[in-house]
Design a protein around this motif. Structure first.
Motif, PDB file in Angstrom:
ATOM      1  N   ALA A  50      16.655  -1.023 -10.960  1.00  0.00           N
ATOM      2  CA  ALA A  50      16.770   0.370 -10.498  1.00  0.00           C
ATOM      3  C   ALA A  50      15.509   0.807  -9.760  1.00  0.00           C
ATOM      4  N   ASP A  51      14.345   0.356 -10.254  1.00  0.00           N
ATOM      5  CA  ASP A  51      13.090   0.683  -9.555  1.00  0.00           C
ATOM      6  C   ASP A  51      13.108   0.110  -8.141  1.00  0.00           C
ATOM      7  N   VAL A  52      13.533  -1.144  -8.049  1.00  0.00           N
ATOM      8  CA  VAL A  52      13.526  -1.799  -6.733  1.00  0.00           C
ATOM      9  C   VAL A  52      14.525  -1.120  -5.797  1.00  0.00           C
ATOM     10  N   ARG A  53      15.671  -0.715  -6.356  1.00  0.00           N
ATOM     11  CA  ARG A  53      16.648  -0.013  -5.508  1.00  0.00           C
ATOM     12  C   ARG A  53      16.088   1.318  -5.015  1.00  0.00           C
ATOM     13  N   GLU A  54      15.300   1.970  -5.853  1.00  0.00           N
ATOM     14  CA  GLU A  54      14.680   3.221  -5.406  1.00  0.00           C
ATOM     15  C   GLU A  54      13.684   2.949  -4.271  1.00  0.00           C
ATOM     16  N   MET A  55      12.920   1.840  -4.389  1.00  0.00           N
ATOM     17  CA  MET A  55      12.005   1.466  -3.297  1.00  0.00           C
ATOM     18  C   MET A  55      12.778   1.239  -2.001  1.00  0.00           C
ATOM     19  N   CYS A  56      13.941   0.591  -2.126  1.00  0.00           N
ATOM     20  CA  CYS A  56      14.752   0.342  -0.935  1.00  0.00           C
ATOM     21  C   CYS A  56      15.209   1.634  -0.303  1.00  0.00           C
ATOM     22  N   GLU A  57      15.706   2.539  -1.140  1.00  0.00           N
ATOM     23  CA  GLU A  57      16.238   3.801  -0.608  1.00  0.00           C
ATOM     24  C   GLU A  57      15.151   4.636   0.053  1.00  0.00           C
ATOM     25  N   HIS A  60       0.831  -1.200   0.000  1.00  0.00           N
ATOM     26  CA  HIS A  60       0.000   0.000   0.000  1.00  0.00           C
ATOM     27  C   HIS A  60       0.869   1.254   0.000  1.00  0.00           C
ATOM     28  N   ALA A  61       1.923   1.234   0.813  1.00  0.00           N
ATOM     29  CA  ALA A  61       2.794   2.417   0.899  1.00  0.00           C
ATOM     30  C   ALA A  61       3.513   2.656  -0.426  1.00  0.00           C
ATOM     31  N   LEU A  62       3.972   1.581  -1.068  1.00  0.00           N
ATOM     32  CA  LEU A  62       4.663   1.760  -2.356  1.00  0.00           C
ATOM     33  C   LEU A  62       3.713   2.361  -3.387  1.00  0.00           C
ATOM     34  N   GLY A  63       2.468   1.887  -3.380  1.00  0.00           N
ATOM     35  CA  GLY A  63       1.482   2.449  -4.313  1.00  0.00           C
ATOM     36  C   GLY A  63       1.254   3.930  -4.047  1.00  0.00           C
ATOM     37  N   ALA A  64       1.144   4.285  -2.775  1.00  0.00           N
ATOM     38  CA  ALA A  64       0.898   5.684  -2.408  1.00  0.00           C
ATOM     39  C   ALA A  64       2.083   6.573  -2.775  1.00  0.00           C
ATOM     40  N   MET A  65       3.281   5.980  -2.840  1.00  0.00           N
ATOM     41  CA  MET A  65       4.475   6.746  -3.193  1.00  0.00           C
ATOM     42  C   MET A  65       4.678   6.823  -4.698  1.00  0.00           C
ATOM     43  N   GLY A  66       3.787   6.212  -5.464  1.00  0.00           N
ATOM     44  CA  GLY A  66       3.858   6.337  -6.910  1.00  0.00           C
ATOM     45  C   GLY A  66       4.555   5.182  -7.614  1.00  0.00           C
TER      46      GLY A  66
END
Lengths: 76, 76
Positions: B53-60, A23-29
């Motif tokens: 790169a998307d996943v790394r951005e989620m991590c950061e 849910h949080a990832l979705g809310a962050m775009g």
């Protein structure tokens, strides 16, 4: 020697932490996150001679709740 | 597609959960457990086309506290 244990909730067991992350990832775009499961990873530093059977016994007795969790063991 | 993220406390950061596991294993008679570190594993089910790169951005941004935690990303 090292062993790494992954403990995940079994399929079908509700994972509120995973849902909260999704849910949080979705809310962050971040689009396109279809599912998230969160589990534990436990890294064990063992004396030489420890076997995978020893680590599996640790999992059965302490590290995993085998009613709702499954585990995998990677040695080395 | 799947991605798996491991989040571990950095070396030098006190890990009370890992210490508790180490102590409990010793008390249960498992000798030779020299160290235990506990971390998180997050399994992401992603739409096709997602990149590392998307996943790394989620991590950061969300999954890891990079002040005290390090992360690794495995795709596929």
């Amino acid at each position: 020697m090292k062993a790494r244990v992954h403990v995940m909730l079994k399929a079908g067991v509700l994972d509120p932490q995973g849902e909260a992350i999704r849910h949080a990832l979705g809310a962050m775009g971040f689009d396109g996150v279809e599912g998230v499961r969160q589990g534990k990873v436990i890294e064990l530093d063992l004396a030489d001679g420890a076997s995978e059977a020893d680590v599996r016994e640790m999992c059965e007795k302490l590290l995993a709740n085998t009613v709702i969790e499954s585990y995998t063991v990677d040695m080395g």
